[in-house]
Design a protein around this motif. Structure first.
Motif, short mmCIF file in Angstrom:
data_model
loop_
_atom_site.label_atom_id
_atom_site.label_comp_id
_atom_site.label_asym_id
_atom_site.label_seq_id
_atom_site.Cartn_x
_atom_site.Cartn_y
_atom_site.Cartn_z
N LYS A 243 0.84 -1.21 0.00
CA LYS A 243 0.00 0.00 0.00
C LYS A 243 0.87 1.25 0.00
CE LYS A 243 -3.31 2.47 2.94
NZ LYS A 243 -4.08 2.41 4.21
N TRP A 244 1.95 1.24 0.78
CA TRP A 244 2.83 2.42 0.85
C TRP A 244 3.45 2.70 -0.52
CZ3 TRP A 244 7.76 3.86 -0.22
CH2 TRP A 244 8.21 5.07 0.33
N PHE A 245 3.95 1.67 -1.19
CA PHE A 245 4.56 1.86 -2.50
C PHE A 245 3.55 2.38 -3.52
CE2 PHE A 245 7.99 -0.88 -0.88
CZ PHE A 245 9.09 -0.18 -1.35
N LEU A 246 2.34 1.86 -3.48
CA LEU A 246 1.31 2.30 -4.42
C LEU A 246 0.90 3.75 -4.15
CD1 LEU A 246 -0.93 -0.91 -4.42
CD2 LEU A 246 0.44 -0.07 -6.34
N ALA A 247 0.64 4.07 -2.89
CA ALA A 247 0.16 5.40 -2.54
C ALA A 247 1.22 6.48 -2.80
CB ALA A 247 -0.28 5.44 -1.08
N ALA B 14 -7.00 -1.87 -3.07
CA ALA B 14 -8.30 -1.32 -2.68
C ALA B 14 -8.15 -0.17 -1.69
CB ALA B 14 -9.17 -2.42 -2.07
N GLU B 15 -7.09 -0.20 -0.88
CA GLU B 15 -6.86 0.87 0.08
C GLU B 15 -5.98 1.98 -0.48
OE1 GLU B 15 -5.30 -0.80 3.66
OE2 GLU B 15 -6.93 -2.25 3.90
N ALA B 16 -5.03 1.64 -1.34
CA ALA B 16 -4.05 2.61 -1.81
C ALA B 16 -4.59 3.51 -2.93
CB ALA B 16 -2.80 1.90 -2.29
N TYR B 17 -5.33 2.94 -3.87
CA TYR B 17 -5.78 3.72 -5.02
C TYR B 17 -6.65 4.92 -4.63
CZ TYR B 17 -3.94 1.20 -9.07
OH TYR B 17 -3.11 0.69 -10.05
N PRO B 18 -7.64 4.78 -3.72
CA PRO B 18 -8.41 5.98 -3.33
C PRO B 18 -7.54 7.07 -2.73
CG PRO B 18 -9.56 3.99 -2.65
CD PRO B 18 -8.20 3.56 -3.11
N VAL B 19 -6.56 6.68 -1.93
CA VAL B 19 -5.64 7.65 -1.33
C VAL B 19 -4.84 8.35 -2.43
CG1 VAL B 19 -3.63 7.94 0.18
CG2 VAL B 19 -5.47 6.36 0.83
#
Length: 309
Positions: free
Chosen positions: A24-28, A57-62
């Motif tokens: 998630k960190w890398f994506l966000a 699912a958590e990273a893309y909205p951020v």
């Protein structure tokens, strides 16, 4: 035979949740326009679609809200900005320009449905006159200034005011991007302006921040992150006069900010690049940056070859 000591413990395997948090960190934190490239690598490294989908699912909205991305509506009536100011819930975003609510798929970065906004989601006619007039003026400015720019004006306070005598507040969001991965360069411009209409002193206070990010990655990895904040004010007037005055202020500030960025590029060799050079080179002799005129290749060659003597 005596035991020479305990064997070192093997590293503990990360849990699925821990792996998802790292992913998630890398994506966000992917650079502008590059989350899909990062996602491809992250998915390959994880080797587990379930964990990847949890992280995505958590990273893309951020990521989408942080980069203020614009998604085209299915009916081609325009673009909806993915921003916290228009967020009704995780997947539904209000577009004040078309008075519609767009349902989006964050991971695919597409708008999948639109519906008319309800009366409760819309500002009063009095407020919308100020908002709509300002949005029209800003659209002209953004269209002339940013080749791929989108703007929106949201009412975040006092949207139910029915007439003069009330305070209200707008947020202006301007987002523009230029992606050129084939040339190893992507970038994004964001500016957010809080416009506070105060009835009692008949004053409009403007507070804004500009964020610019670019990534150049041909045979290297260079990031530019620039940010600045601004304040100004104008007189509380008619919707048309307020719109013209506010737009002129924003235009003036953003033009000066862009000029300052261009000026900084001109001085990069003497500032940033100079600082990147090692303080004490291999020759153990510091380069005299304060007096470079003492160096002359022609003079040195002449002296070495004893020309003219």
């Amino acid at each position: 035979m005596a035991d020479g000591g305990d064997e070192p413990d093997e590293a503990e395997e990360l849990s699925g949740r821990q792996k998802a948090e790292i992913a998630k960190w890398f994506l966000a934190n992917a650079p502008a326009g590059e989350i899909h490239y990062v996602a491809k690598d992250v998915r390959s490294i994880l080797g587990d679609d379930g964990i990847y989908e949890m992280a995505a699912a958590e990273a893309y909205p951020v990521y989408n809200k942080a980069h203020l991305i614009a998604l085209q509506m299915p009916d081609r009536s325009g673009d909806v900005l993915i921003t916290a100011y228009g967020e009704l819930d995780k997947n539904n975003y209000f577009d004040p320009r078309t008075a519609q609510v767009a349902t989006v798929d964050h991971v695919k970065q597409v708008c999948i449905n639109v519906r008319p906004a309800s009366d409760e989601e819309l500002p009063s006619p009095y407020i919308d006159e100020f908002r709509g007039t300002l949005a029209d003026e800003l659209s002209k400015y953004v269209g002339e200034t940013y080749p791929k720019g989108t703007c929106a004006v949201y009412c975040i306070s006092g949207k139910d005011a029915e007439g003069p005598g009330a305070d209200f507040e707008f947020v202006i969001v301007i987002s523009a991007a230029k992606y050129s991965p084939q040339n190893f360069c992507n970038g994004r411009w964001q500016s957010i302006w809080n416009v506070d209409f105060k009835d009692d002193p008949q004053l409009v206070e403007i507070k804004g921040k500009i964020l610019v990010g670019s990534h150049y990655f041909e045979e290297g990895n260079v990031h530019l992150d620039a940010k600045n904040e601004f304040k100004d004010s104008t007189i509380f007037q008619s919707p048309e006069d307020c719109a013209a005055s506010i737009t002129n202020i924003i235009c003036h500030i953003e033009t000066e900010f862009m000029a300052s960025l261009e000026a900084s590029y001109v001085h990069l060799p003497d500032t940033t690049f100079k600082d990147l050079r090692r303080k004490l080179p291999v020759t153990r002799t510091l380069f005299p940056w304060h007096n470079t005129l003492q160096f002359s290749l022609t003079r040195d060659i002449t002296r070495e070859l004893e020309i003219g003597q």
